[in-house]
Design a protein around this motif. Structure first.
Motif, PDB file in Angstrom:
ATOM      1  N   GLU A   1       0.832  -1.209   0.000  1.00 28.30           N
ATOM      2  CA  GLU A   1       0.000   0.000   0.000  1.00 28.30           C
ATOM      3  C   GLU A   1       0.867   1.260   0.000  1.00 28.30           C
TER       4      GLU A   1
ATOM      5  N   ARG B   1       2.546   1.595  -3.336  1.00 30.19           N
ATOM      6  CA  ARG B   1       1.606   2.064  -4.344  1.00 30.19           C
ATOM      7  C   ARG B   1       1.431   3.575  -4.263  1.00 30.19           C
TER       8      ARG B   1
ATOM      9  N   GLU C   1      -4.810   1.389 -11.574  1.00 28.41           N
ATOM     10  CA  GLU C   1      -4.410   0.599 -10.406  1.00 28.41           C
ATOM     11  C   GLU C   1      -3.264  -0.327 -10.816  1.00 28.41           C
TER      12      GLU C   1
END
Length: 543
Positions: free
Chosen positions: A299, A302, A317
């Motif tokens: 996370e 990202r 994404e």
């Protein structure tokens, strides 16, 4: 008398499987009359997606395409390919003020001056504001003006500055598949259910879901990170490189071009827990983040990555890809040879994945066996592949070992906690006092001493910690000769750059899309809107 091999079975498709099939079919079956009777079968699961092996390549790729019988024009059209003139590294090191350093690893070797390494002259006298690569390669000048490595009408695979390609890995596998099937390779879509081993431990047959029993003589394992045959069935030990390289995850996303320009270079930008790649294709940009899960959660990685991507990544994404980094202790066991990710994988910093597939197959052809699978052939093949993987590993490790960033724990750990091989440690100690030479390297198939020069000087390590007093030892350096070389070579490189075509327009010419009045206007140097030209081309196709 031992029987010759008449059947080669490849398990797994993707770039690895189909490139192996193409090279074996061309270099072994078609160019060796005594091997004409060999049949090649590729078995590919319809249910298991392949991991795209690399969207960037190294300079041997033109030879690979030519050996596979693929024209450059066909390759550019089918794979949305573009030119790659080197790798641009950004923020991997900082200067004495803490500002990020940018440098390039070019594909042109620096020429010696009267037998003296160019790097020795550069360290002695410098070159003003010029970077080391600008003294012998046009790559940075071409990138500055977004030009390709050749003028218009240059023809197929012409000589010139060093180059490789960017490509769409999925489309490249499809092109290879189409080429192979047209030339007699048998393609089977089926799922592998069970492996049958003989009493001697060889792979005797594959049991397929639809096709039943498929007898095997020589089998290539191209099943990716799973290593279904080489690791799971035959028990070849996988040697992790985790103590040398921390990165074990990657995430990737495809973004659009935001301008007409196509950068003729791969770009690697260091972030807080790894580095990003930027690979500009004809129709899009492939980008991703290679990072350490010990230093970033998926996370957090990202968020960091998408912030770096910026507006081009809005609404996208990234796909997370776990990486098995290392190699098999033996990549040829019994009658099975591992190729591609099942053989090993090293993070894609220098775009070596396709090259390693290529070299695996060429080495197999060099040491091609009969059905007795002689142990000396296997042993030499395994030794050659071990040396090649270790060569790539050590060159990648060099980038981390010589880093000097202190702004994140990742970069501190990369420099202080990661191991380097004994050979690299010995060389790093040596290169504090003298430049890399051919005798220093156990293997230099891809990374020559001159490539090491480009990285060491690009990172400016001799400005910050390394000594420099012995680099000219044994050489008679002539300062006038040096400045004469700099002036003449820069003039020659500028002349070449002025003749080189705009990268996008050059790609359109190779693809067969630059025609008529537009071609003449572009060749005269007039500004032509790519969007408008492509719209006019689309309209004309409707007439």
């Amino acid at each position: 008398m031992t029987a010759p091999i008449r059947n080669i079975t490849i398990v797994g498709g993707g770039t690895a499987g189909w490139l192996a099939a193409a090279l074996l079919n061309s270099l072994l079956r078609e160019k060796r009359p005594q091997q004409d009777a060999i049949e090649i079968t590729l078995i590919e699961s319809p249910d298991i997606p392949t991991v795209g092996v690399g969207e960037a390549t190294v300079p041997n790729m033109p030879r690979t395409l030519a050996d596979c019988g693929i024209s450059e024009a066909q390759f550019f059209r089918c794979c949305n390919s573009s030119f790659k003139l080197g790798v641009l590294f950004d923020h991997w090191n900082v200067d004495e003020t803490g500002a990020p350093i940018r440098y390039v690893n070019p594909f042109d070797p620096p020429p010696p001056i009267d037998g003296v390494p160019l790097a020795a002259y550069y360290l002695k006298y410098g070159a003003g504001d010029l970077e080391f690569a600008q003294l012998f390669s046009p790559c940075l000048d071409l990138r500055e003006e977004m030009r390709g490595p050749r003028p218009f009408r240059a023809g197929e695979y012409p000589r010139g500055p060093g180059f490789a390609y960017h490509l769409d890995a999925g489309k490249f596998a499809a092109l290879l598949r189409e080429t192979c099937v047209a030339r007699g390779v048998h393609h089977v879509y089926d799922n592998l259910q069970e492996l049958e081993l003989s009493e001697t431990g060889d792979v005797a047959a594959l049991h397929l879901e639809k096709g039943g029993r498929h007898a095997v003589e020589l089998v290539l394992d191209c099943t990716g990170f799973r290593g279904l045959i080489i690791n799971q069935a035959l028990g070849s030990e996988f040697l992790s490189y985790s103590k040398y390289l921390a990165n074990d995850r990657a995430m990737a996303v495809q973004v659009p071009h935001l301008t007409d320009d196509i950068e003729p270079m791969t770009r690697s930008t260091a972030l807080g827990a790894g580095w990003t790649w930027r690979v500009p294709l004809y129709n899009r940009v492939g980008t991703g983040y290679v990072y350490s899960s010990a230093h970033r959660t998926d996370e957090a990685a990202r968020d960091e990555f998408m912030q770096w991507v910026g507006p081009a990544g809005e609404g996208l994404e990234p796909r997370v890809i776990p990486m098995r980094v290392g190699r098999n202790r033996q990549n040829w066991v019994r009658n099975c040879v591992a190729v591609g990710l099942s053989s090993g994988f090293i993070e894609p910093l220098e775009s070596t994945a396709i090259h390693l597939v290529d070299m695996s197959v060429r080495q197999l052809i060099t040491y091609f066996p009969d059905t007795s699978y002689p142990e000396p052939l296997r042993a030499r093949y395994n030794r050659q592949m071990e040396r090649l993987y270790d060569e790539v590993r050590d060159f990648i490790c060099l980038h981390y070992a010589l880093g000097n960033r202190t702004d994140s724990q990742y970069w501190i750990d990369a420099r202080k906690e990661l191991k380097v091989s004994d050979a690299l440690a010995e060389n790093l100690a040596l290169w504090r006092h003298t430049l890399p030479q051919a005798g220093d390297l156990d293997s230099a198939v891809l990374f020559s001493p001159q490539v090491y020069h480009a990285v060491l000087l690009g990172k400016r390590v001799y400005d910050m910690g390394f000594k420099a007093e012995n680099f000219a030892a044994g050489y008679a350096l002539d300062e006038d000769r040096w400045w004469d070389f700099v002036a003449r070579n820069r003039a020659k490189l500028a002349q070449f750059t002025n003749r080189a075509a705009n990268h996008r327009h050059l790609l359109r010419e190779i693809r067969g899309e630059l025609m008529g009045r537009e071609r003449r206007a572009v060749e005269r140097g007039e500004t032509v809107s790519v969007a408008r030209a492509e719209a006019e081309l689309a309209d004309s196709s409707l007439l």
